[in-house]
Design a protein around this motif. Structure first.
Motif, PDB file in Angstrom:
ATOM      1  N   VAL A   9       0.844  -1.192   0.000  1.00 27.31           N
ATOM      2  CA  VAL A   9       0.000   0.000   0.000  1.00 27.31           C
ATOM      3  C   VAL A   9       0.882   1.245   0.000  1.00 27.31           C
ATOM      4  N   ALA A  10       0.286   2.377  -0.398  1.00 25.91           N
ATOM      5  CA  ALA A  10       1.049   3.633  -0.461  1.00 25.91           C
ATOM      6  C   ALA A  10       1.570   4.048   0.904  1.00 25.91           C
ATOM      7  N   GLU A  11       0.848   3.682   1.956  1.00 21.58           N
ATOM      8  CA  GLU A  11       1.262   4.090   3.293  1.00 21.58           C
ATOM      9  C   GLU A  11       2.656   3.585   3.659  1.00 21.58           C
ATOM     10  N   ARG A  12       3.089   2.496   3.049  1.00 20.60           N
ATOM     11  CA  ARG A  12       4.435   1.986   3.323  1.00 20.60           C
ATOM     12  C   ARG A  12       5.489   3.040   2.943  1.00 20.60           C
ATOM     13  N   GLY A  13       5.195   3.791   1.906  1.00 19.29           N
ATOM     14  CA  GLY A  13       6.122   4.841   1.494  1.00 19.29           C
ATOM     15  C   GLY A  13       6.266   5.913   2.549  1.00 19.29           C
ATOM     16  N   TYR A  14       5.144   6.250   3.204  1.00 14.99           N
ATOM     17  CA  TYR A  14       5.212   7.269   4.257  1.00 14.99           C
ATOM     18  C   TYR A  14       5.979   6.767   5.477  1.00 14.99           C
ATOM     19  N   VAL A  15       5.830   5.481   5.793  1.00 20.13           N
ATOM     20  CA  VAL A  15       6.584   4.915   6.907  1.00 20.13           C
ATOM     21  C   VAL A  15       8.079   4.927   6.594  1.00 20.13           C
ATOM     22  N   GLU A  44       4.925   6.495  -7.130  1.00 24.32           N
ATOM     23  CA  GLU A  44       4.555   6.412  -8.548  1.00 24.32           C
ATOM     24  C   GLU A  44       3.635   5.215  -8.800  1.00 24.32           C
ATOM     25  N   ARG A  45       3.905   4.100  -8.120  1.00 25.46           N
ATOM     26  CA  ARG A  45       3.103   2.894  -8.333  1.00 25.46           C
ATOM     27  C   ARG A  45       1.659   3.089  -7.872  1.00 25.46           C
ATOM     28  N   PHE A  46       1.479   3.900  -6.809  1.00 28.94           N
ATOM     29  CA  PHE A  46       0.122   4.090  -6.282  1.00 28.94           C
ATOM     30  C   PHE A  46      -0.466   5.445  -6.679  1.00 28.94           C
ATOM     31  N   GLY A  47       0.210   6.181  -7.530  1.00 27.71           N
ATOM     32  CA  GLY A  47      -0.330   7.459  -8.003  1.00 27.71           C
ATOM     33  C   GLY A  47      -0.450   8.492  -6.900  1.00 27.71           C
ATOM     34  N   ASP A  48       0.448   8.471  -5.925  1.00 29.38           N
ATOM     35  CA  ASP A  48       0.416   9.410  -4.797  1.00 29.38           C
ATOM     36  C   ASP A  48       1.421  10.537  -5.066  1.00 29.38           C
TER      37      ASP A  48
END
Length: 436
Positions: A9-15, A44-48
């Protein structure tokens, strides 16, 4: 929480941002760069767009710190395009604005600082309820004004940083920067007591008041104190880019103290930093330091070449005060080469700039007094009187308890201020104007 997710999930990027910042704090730039690249990939993968911008910003910063300035600056520029086009959320836009401008200040990308500070100002105006970045924004604007020579406007801008605008961690940090910037403008204008007060306030707020405080001591004639200050802070600062802010002052102060070896070492280090960084400002500082050192080494040809390059670089950056200081070095080199007319033209141009800016100490250092001193300091008068008696630099040094290098430097200043190019001409001037 991430472990309970069935897939990525995109949240992994924030962590991952926490890991990235931890690497940065520990000085692990390669690791920071790798995690930042991973954050960009997740975004980029999650469009965030927010996540992509945060990762790309830090990746650009790490590449610049690693000496890959062109690649890093390209990523930083791409990030700022996303910010200025309105693609990011307000919180992330503010973070990217402030972090990127602060970083560009650190690496002396002054054109980018000027451009993006103007954009940040417009962005802040569209956020009437936002307080987190307003104090930082005011400091950035004041710095740009100071560089461009609008010193009165800079003081007004700094004065706007009231208690109302100090809420939030960023604005608390801005208070120390505000006090330091006030001290810098006061010092340049010759308001030494007010500058002293500002530097002390900056220190109490946790902001190291160097190199400004050391330069203030030099302007006050307290060379030993200035040298002790600048040597201490340079020794405490890690080598490389963080020292770029200190080395020009280090060169100026140790030259005044007659320590040519220390000045030469600082010049070499500054040149090495300039070679690694794609920064017009660091390049200008390096050439200016080389020019001053060459003058102290009695090499007017090298001084003239280096000082002209510094002047052209400062002109490109639109930094009038620094450009005028380069012209003073050019004038001194011309005087030593026997070109009195060019010396006079360069000094006049510098004097006009210093006068327009309100740089009183610089005006007084090159403009003849209305009385009989002709712009010479007490020490320069002493040196001139001994020159007029026919004494050599070695004899003058012994009489005044100075080094020969310091005597030579005083003599160069005397030549510049009097518009002469030889000891004989200086002696004649001293006798003609009752200075000897």
């Amino acid at each position: 929480m991430l472990e309970r997710e069935q897939g990525d999930v995109a949240e992994r990027g924030y962590v991952l941002i926490a890991d990235m910042l931890n690497h940065l704090m520990n000085g692990e730039l390669e690791a920071q760069s790798a995690v930042a690249a991973e954050i960009v990939e997740v975004g980029e993968r999650f469009g965030d767009d927010d996540l992509v911008a945060l990762g790309m910003m830090e990746l650009g910063h790490s590449l610049v710190r690693l000496g890959r300035a062109p690649d890093g600056l390209r990523l930083i520029d791409e990030t700022m395009v996303a910010v200025t086009s309105g693609e990011l959320s307000p919180i992330v836009a503010g973070i990217v604005y402030c972090n990127t401008i602060s970083f560009c200040r650190e690496v002396y990308q002054l054109r980018r600082v000027r451009e993006w500070t103007a954009a940040l100002t417009r962005w802040c105006a569209r956020q009437p309820n936002m307080v987190a970045h307003k104090g930082v924004c005011l400091v950035h604007r004041a710095e740009v004004m100071t560089l461009g020579g609008a010193w009165d406007d800079a003081l007004v801008e700094l004065g706007k940083l009231s208690e109302e605008l100090t809420r939030g961690a960023l604005n608390q940090l801005a208070r120390g920067d505000t006090a330091y910037r006030e001290g810098e403008v006061r010092r340049l204008r010759g308001d030494f007591a007010l500058a002293e007060e500002s530097y002390r306030r900056a220190s109490s707020l946790g902001r190291e008041p160097q190199p400004g405080h050391a330069l203030l001591r030099l302007a006050q004639g307290r060379r030993e104190a200035a040298a002790a200050m600048i040597r201490r802070v340079v020794a405490e600062t890690s080598r490389g880019l963080p020292r770029a802010a200190l080395l020009p002052a280090h060169v100026e102060i140790v030259l005044a103290a007659g320590d040519l070896d220390a000045a030469a070492g600082a010049c070499r280090e500054l040149g090495e930093i300039a070679a690694r960084q794609d920064s017009d400002a660091i390049t200008a500082m390096s050439w200016q330091a080389r020019g001053a050192l060459a003058l102290a080494q009695d090499d007017p040809e090298a001084a003239l070449t280096a000082s002209r390059r510094a002047w052209h670089a400062w002109q490109q950056i639109e930094a009038p005060y620094d450009a005028a200081r380069s012209r003073v070095l050019i004038a001194r080199a011309c005087a030593l080469l026997g070109d009195a007319d060019s010396c006079a033209l360069e000094l006049q141009a510098a004097l006009e700039t210093f006068t327009a800016l309100g740089a009183r100490p610089d005006v007084e250092s090159i403009a003849p007094d209305k009385g009989s001193r002709h712009g010479l300091s007490d020490r320069e008068i002493e040196v001139l009187r001994l020159v007029a008696t026919g004494r050599s630099n070695r004899q003058i040094a012994a009489t005044l308890f100075l080094s020969e290098h310091t005597v030579a430097r005083h003599l160069q200043n005397i030549f510049t201020k009097l518009g002469v190019s030889s000891r004989t001409a200086a002696s004649a001037f001293a006798h003609d104007h009752h200075l000897a």
